[in-house]
Design an enzyme around this catalytic site. Structure first.
Site, mmCIF file in Angstrom:
data_model
loop_
_atom_site.group_PDB
_atom_site.id
_atom_site.type_symbol
_atom_site.label_atom_id
_atom_site.label_comp_id
_atom_site.label_asym_id
_atom_site.label_seq_id
_atom_site.Cartn_x
_atom_site.Cartn_y
_atom_site.Cartn_z
ATOM 1 C CG HIS A 1 41.402 -32.210 -31.325
ATOM 2 N ND1 HIS A 1 42.060 -32.565 -32.689
ATOM 3 C CD2 HIS A 1 41.925 -31.819 -30.392
ATOM 4 C CE1 HIS A 1 43.227 -33.252 -32.519
ATOM 5 N NE2 HIS A 1 43.703 -32.572 -31.447
HETATM 6 C C1 UD1 Z 1 43.714 -31.892 -25.248
HETATM 7 C C2 UD1 Z 1 45.170 -30.639 -26.385
HETATM 8 C C3 UD1 Z 1 45.653 -30.994 -27.606
HETATM 9 C C4 UD1 Z 1 45.449 -32.162 -28.601
HETATM 10 C C5 UD1 Z 1 44.445 -33.045 -27.848
HETATM 11 C C6 UD1 Z 1 44.253 -34.419 -27.870
HETATM 12 C C7 UD1 Z 1 45.401 -28.978 -24.598
HETATM 13 C C8 UD1 Z 1 45.788 -27.386 -24.247
HETATM 14 N N1 UD1 Z 1 45.038 -29.636 -25.331
HETATM 15 O O1 UD1 Z 1 42.812 -30.600 -26.049
HETATM 16 O O2 UD1 Z 1 47.266 -30.479 -27.397
HETATM 17 O O3 UD1 Z 1 46.040 -31.683 -29.356
HETATM 18 O O4 UD1 Z 1 44.141 -32.849 -25.802
HETATM 19 O O5 UD1 Z 1 43.200 -34.853 -28.089
HETATM 20 O O6 UD1 Z 1 46.334 -29.271 -22.958
HETATM 21 N N2 UD1 Z 1 36.333 -33.519 -22.793
HETATM 22 C C9 UD1 Z 1 35.372 -35.088 -22.412
HETATM 23 N N3 UD1 Z 1 35.737 -36.117 -22.728
HETATM 24 C C10 UD1 Z 1 36.626 -36.300 -22.627
HETATM 25 C C11 UD1 Z 1 37.765 -35.308 -23.089
HETATM 26 C C12 UD1 Z 1 37.421 -33.969 -23.050
HETATM 27 O O7 UD1 Z 1 34.255 -34.241 -22.719
HETATM 28 O O8 UD1 Z 1 37.252 -37.544 -22.725
HETATM 29 C C13 UD1 Z 1 35.906 -32.401 -22.715
HETATM 30 C C14 UD1 Z 1 36.843 -31.514 -21.618
HETATM 31 O O9 UD1 Z 1 35.580 -31.426 -20.565
HETATM 32 C C15 UD1 Z 1 36.566 -30.247 -22.533
HETATM 33 C C16 UD1 Z 1 37.135 -30.280 -24.050
HETATM 34 O O10 UD1 Z 1 36.523 -31.367 -23.571
HETATM 35 O O11 UD1 Z 1 35.146 -29.190 -22.882
HETATM 36 C C17 UD1 Z 1 37.930 -30.090 -24.822
HETATM 37 O O12 UD1 Z 1 38.957 -31.167 -23.570
HETATM 38 P P1 UD1 Z 1 40.575 -30.357 -23.845
HETATM 39 O O13 UD1 Z 1 41.148 -31.414 -22.653
HETATM 40 O O14 UD1 Z 1 40.398 -28.908 -22.792
HETATM 41 O O15 UD1 Z 1 41.460 -29.984 -24.808
HETATM 42 P P2 UD1 Z 1 41.723 -31.339 -25.930
HETATM 43 O O16 UD1 Z 1 40.476 -30.673 -27.169
HETATM 44 O O17 UD1 Z 1 40.896 -32.392 -26.256
HETATM 45 N N1 UDP Z 2 43.002 -41.604 -32.510
HETATM 46 C C1 UDP Z 2 41.929 -42.762 -31.918
HETATM 47 N N2 UDP Z 2 40.799 -42.251 -32.004
HETATM 48 C C2 UDP Z 2 40.376 -41.239 -32.905
HETATM 49 C C3 UDP Z 2 41.178 -39.812 -33.792
HETATM 50 C C4 UDP Z 2 42.192 -40.511 -33.198
HETATM 51 O O1 UDP Z 2 42.782 -43.263 -31.624
HETATM 52 O O2 UDP Z 2 38.700 -41.425 -32.726
HETATM 53 C C5 UDP Z 2 44.142 -41.123 -32.470
HETATM 54 C C6 UDP Z 2 45.132 -41.012 -34.130
HETATM 55 O O3 UDP Z 2 45.415 -41.935 -34.456
HETATM 56 C C7 UDP Z 2 46.311 -41.060 -33.002
HETATM 57 C C8 UDP Z 2 46.300 -39.755 -31.658
HETATM 58 O O4 UDP Z 2 45.085 -39.866 -31.267
HETATM 59 O O5 UDP Z 2 47.402 -41.838 -33.245
HETATM 60 C C9 UDP Z 2 46.124 -38.794 -31.887
HETATM 61 O O6 UDP Z 2 45.749 -37.728 -31.490
HETATM 62 P P1 UDP Z 2 44.727 -36.658 -30.659
HETATM 63 O O7 UDP Z 2 44.550 -35.707 -32.333
HETATM 64 O O8 UDP Z 2 43.578 -36.433 -30.347
HETATM 65 O O9 UDP Z 2 45.856 -35.624 -30.531
HETATM 66 P P2 UDP Z 2 47.020 -34.369 -31.400
HETATM 67 O O10 UDP Z 2 47.918 -36.411 -31.401
HETATM 68 O O11 UDP Z 2 46.291 -33.445 -32.325
HETATM 69 O O12 UDP Z 2 47.338 -33.668 -30.272
#
Ligand code: UD1
Ligand code: UDP
Length: 361
Positions: free
Chosen positions: A208
């Site tokens: 992601h």
């Molecule tokens: C964010 C964090 C990243 C973390 C990740 C965990 C920042 C800069 N990044 O990245 O460090 O590893 O979360 O997963 O804060 N979206 C949906 N539904 C949701 C969530 C997100 O549609 O439930 C969409 C948002 O609207 C956005 C995109 O996904 O357009 C990215 O979401 P965003 O929270 O900006 O960043 P992540 O890639 O999730």
């Molecule tokens: N995870 C989850 N469901 C998924 C993918 C990941 O519960 O579909 C869990 C995973 O086991 C870990 C955490 O989410 O505990 C990691 O989150 P993510 O990869 O979103 O963020 P990051 O750790 O990179 O910030």
């Protein structure tokens, strides 16, 4: 003593699940959910499965540019902090929600405890690095998961505020691995909501990061590698790249990859513990691979968790089909396993550090 916790993204709910449980034995906690993650299976599922108390506030702020998201959060968190007047603000990790919490609190002179402090990549091109550094420098209490994180803080002159407590992700992983065991805890659904069978043997992929999903090529390479593997690959797709994944799946008609909706934490723990090997760009998942003693390939340019990288247990790869397949093919041993992420009691240690800082011990 009143503590305001700010969470907003999936990995923060998991950390808060174990820390809040301990925290609420001693302090009043008010929880703010910024809304950064909002789909049921990116947010509420964690509160339901892990019995996290319902947030007191949900700001409903998500998407947009980094400045837009962080700016809106900053304005709303400040209002709540003025209203609640807490003794401490508790923050996790390195998301935009973390940074917004840090800036709101420090400007109001409210002390901050930052959990997962001190990790450094060495480049400001990574948005999480910016969030981490700024949050660390705004915080009074820095709780580090690992010795290497503590050392980074010492180099930055923050050593006197820092304590090595271990990793609350490890606490959560131990607790829920025991709970989940060998039973498949929940159903797997494809991106259209149809049920998918969980194969007995499989690889587990998550991807992601902005670095791997801003354009279509990196993901295309990663999926082409997964397509070649000797067992099926389960890939819960983060909402950020579902559109791109659908495009690629249509074009390449992948047969070996099970594209599915994000799964709850119980299911993710099951997948980690039962996967043959793991491919990811997630900070959390590469640690969990290490906790479960599974070989991992991390698609990223920088080392975030050096402790996982000993004896090639976790190796960095470019988003290149050849490189991923070559690294997955290497023989890796988990003999001489050590415990750089603590003893599974980091939540208790975090609370001790907070108590000490308030002279409550
Ligand atoms: C964010 C964090 C990243 C973390 C990740 C965990 C920042 C800069 N990044 O990245 O460090 O590893 O979360 O997963 O804060 N979206 C949906 N539904 C949701 C969530 C997100 O549609 O439930 C969409 C948002 O609207 C956005 C995109 O996904 O357009 C990215 O979401 P965003 O929270 O900006 O960043 P992540 O890639 O999730
Ligand atoms: N995870 C989850 N469901 C998924 C993918 C990941 O519960 O579909 C869990 C995973 O086991 C870990 C955490 O989410 O505990 C990691 O989150 P993510 O990869 O979103 O963020 P990051 O750790 O990179 O910030």
């Amino acid at each position: 003593m009143k503590i305001v916790t700010v969470v907003g993204a999936r990995p923060q709910f998991i950390k808060a699940a174990v820390v809040s449980e301990e925290l609420r034995k001693y302090f009043d906690e008010v929880m703010i959910h910024t809304g950064q993650h909002f789909d049921y299976n990116m947010s509420e599922v964690f509160f339901d499965e892990m019995n996290i108390p319902h947030p007191d506030y949900n700001l409903g702020i998500s998407g947009g540019s980094h400045a837009e998201m962080t700016g809106k959060m900053l304005i709303e968190i400040e209002k709540i902090l003025l209203d609640e007047n807490p003794d401490l603000v508790l923050l996790y990790g390195d998301t935009n929600s973390t940074l917004a919490g840090a800036l709101s609190a420090v400007k109001l002179h409210i002390p901050i405890c930052h959990v997962e402090a001190g990790n450094r990549l060495g480049t400001l091109d990574n948005p999480e690095e910016v969030n981490r550094i700024l949050t660390d420098h705004c915080s009074k209490i820095l709780c580090c998961c690992t010795k290497s994180a503590l050392e980074f803080l010492e180099k930055e002159g923050l050593g006197d505020r820092a304590t090595l407590v271990g990793d609350p992700m490890y606490d959560a992983f131990l607790k829920y691995s025991e709970q989940v065991g060998d039973e498949i805890p929940e159903k797997l659904f494809d991106l259209d909501g149809n049920e998918e069978k969980v194969p007995e043997k499989f690889y587990y992929l998550t991807c992601h990061r902005a670095e791997n999903t801003a354009t279509i090529e990196p993901l295309s390479e990663i999926l082409s590698a997964m397509e070649e593997l000797d067992e099926k690959c389960i890939y819960p797709v983060h909402p950020r790249n579902q559109k791109m994944v659908r495009e690629l799946a249509e074009k390449h008609n992948f047969k070996n990859i099970i594209f599915c909706k994000p799964v709850g934490y119980m299911m993710s723990v099951y997948l980690v513990n039962h996967a043959k090997k793991i491919v990811t760009d997630s900070g959390g998942l590469q640690r969990e691979a290490y906790f479960a003693r599974k070989q991992c390939v991390t698609i990223f340019d920088h080392i975030v968790w050096p402790e996982t990288m000993t004896e090639k247990r976790n190796q960095l790869s470019k988003p290149s089909k050849e490189e991923i397949l070559r690294l997955l093919d290497e023989k890796v041993s988990f003999e001489n396993y050590d415990y750089p992420f603590g003893d599974g009691k980091s939540s208790e240690k975090i609370i001790e550090v907070i108590k000490k800082s308030q002279n409550l011990e």
